[in-house]
Scaffold this active site. Structure first.
Site, PDB file in Angstrom:
ATOM      1  NE  ARG A  28     -21.245 -32.865 -25.825  1.00 35.54           N
ATOM      2  CZ  ARG A  28     -21.637 -31.977 -26.639  1.00 35.54           C
ATOM      3  NH1 ARG A  28     -21.230 -30.830 -26.831  1.00 35.54           N
ATOM      4  NH2 ARG A  28     -22.985 -32.399 -27.467  1.00 35.54           N
ATOM      5  N   GLY A  71     -27.142 -44.395 -23.428  1.00 30.57           N
ATOM      6  CA  GLY A  71     -26.247 -44.735 -24.786  1.00 30.57           C
ATOM      7  C   GLY A  71     -25.565 -43.400 -25.052  1.00 30.57           C
ATOM      8  CG  ASP A 126     -36.142 -55.923 -16.123  1.00 30.94           C
ATOM      9  OD1 ASP A 126     -35.844 -54.857 -15.578  1.00 30.94           O
ATOM     10  OD2 ASP A 126     -36.751 -56.332 -17.432  1.00 30.94           O
ATOM     11  CB  ALA A 165     -17.444 -38.362 -28.719  1.00 34.87           C
ATOM     12  CE1 TYR A 190     -29.274 -41.229 -19.911  1.00 34.81           C
ATOM     13  CE2 TYR A 190     -28.451 -39.407 -20.334  1.00 34.81           C
ATOM     14  CZ  TYR A 190     -28.339 -40.310 -19.734  1.00 34.81           C
ATOM     15  OH  TYR A 190     -27.025 -40.732 -19.061  1.00 34.81           O
TER      16      TYR A 190
END
Ligand code: NAD
Length: 323
Positions: free
Chosen positions: A220, A76, A50, A193, A149
């Site tokens: 995108r 994600g 970790d 996507a 994020y």
């Protein structure tokens, strides 16, 4: 023998990077919370650890590495990043990883470290129109990323730059724009996507329907993994710090992306538009700076990458019990 360390080597990009570095004759150490999910790692040494733990980070860099690649992050697709439900974890976990790894590399006098930032740092106000989003590297301020994020990435970019300025570390900062390809998340809630659409198409019976988040007119661009690796390696070994966009400038709407997947699959399905987390209205990679500085830019058509990705996801769907 040259040595490299890859943080996040159990994840999508990190796992592919380990294979690429091995092909180039490197001795490679990978580290992650988990082993890669879809095929075995070829790393010489793979540490399950970790990176939020400073002690683990020091253990990872226990020798001189020529190159360190920092891909580890709590991340994600839109379903993970834009709901707001994971904001505290995303900021804390990724922040800790970057704080610890950078410090550990500095203490060990390791100079060259690559950091994977994101297009998500660009201000929301420049990406309200689907047709002309602005994502030039210098358009980042005044900052207004549309997710926590993005704010964490921006903070970490600045920290890497500060270590470069104060300690002479040869940091390399790239802002990735939607990287996709085989062996990425496709059904765990973190998929992006291209993988989500390929999965929906592969699972639907001909004549049925697939769900698309929003009206599908949001734009995108998507970069295939092989070109991402090539750009990352060229950039890391260049004499330039960045930050630089690494992405494709072949902008498509999500509806066009779905139509491409349908065409590849040879299926006729209705697109049903539903509510879902969306992110900005338009985004495209601005590749002028990378072309100017590295004399390189990605050129492979989106369709080629989508064909390889669809094939891989179709196999996963066939192997799973989901259908
Ligand atoms: P990924 O989620 O597949 O890989 C990240 C890996 O980091 C995972 O395997 C995860 O287990 C590991 N990790 C998370 N927390 C950890 C911890 N505390 N200690 C050790 N390992 C930990 O993501 P990816 O798509 O391979 O992305 C790699 C990097 O590129 C990330 O930093 C991401 O933010 C950045 N990026 C990716 C994209 C993209 O489209 N894939 C776009 C922009 C930026």
């Amino acid at each position: 023998m040259k040595k490299a360390s890859v943080c996040g080597a159990g994840g999508f990009i990190g796992h592919h990077m380990v294979s690429s570095l091995k092909d180039q004759g490197f001795w490679v150490r990978g580290v992650d919370l988990k082993f890669p999910e879809f095929s075995e790692t070829v790393a010489d040494d793979f540490v399950i650890g970790d990176l939020r733990d400073q002690y683990i980070c020091r253990q990872i860099v226990d020798r001189k590495f020529n190159e360190v690649y920092q891909f580890a992050a709590d991340m994600g697709g839109a379903g993970y990043v834009f709901t707001g439900e994971n904001d505290a974890d995303i900021m804390h976990n990724s922040g800790m990883i970057n704080l610890n790894m950078l410090e550990a590399c500095h203490k060990r006098n390791i100079k060259r470290i690559f950091y994977s930032s994101s297009a998500c740092i660009y201000p929301e106000y420049n990406q309200m129109e689907p047709d002309n989003p602005k994502c030039a590297e210098d358009s980042v301020y005044p900052a207004e990323p549309d997710s926590e994020y993005g704010w964490e990435k921006l903070f970490s970019e600045r920290m890497y730059l500060a270590f470069h300025r104060n300690y002479g570390m040869e940091v390399r900062i790239a802002r990735y724009h939607n990287i996709f390809g085989p062996e990425g998340s496709w059904n765990d809630g973190r998929e992006k996507a291209p993988a989500a659409i390929c999965r929906k198409v592969a699972m639907a019976d001909n004549g049925g329907e697939i769900e698309i988040w929003g009206d599908g007119k949001q734009t995108r661009s998507f970069l295939y993994i092989d070109e991402c690796l090539e750009g990352t390696l060229r950039f890391t070994r260049s004499e330039w710090t960045g930050p630089v966009n690494i992405g494709s400038d072949e902008m498509v709407t999500i509806n066009q992306l779905a139509d491409m997947a349908l065409d590849i699959a040879g299926k006729k399905l209705t697109k049903k538009h539903i509510e879902g987390p969306l992110g900005v209205r338009g985004r495209n990679s601005d590749n002028r700076l990378i072309e100017e500085k590295l004399g390189w830019g990605p050129f492979e058509p989106l369709r080629n990458g989508m064909e390889k990705t669809y094939k891989w996801i179709e196999e996963q769907v066939g192997d799973s019990d989901d259908r």
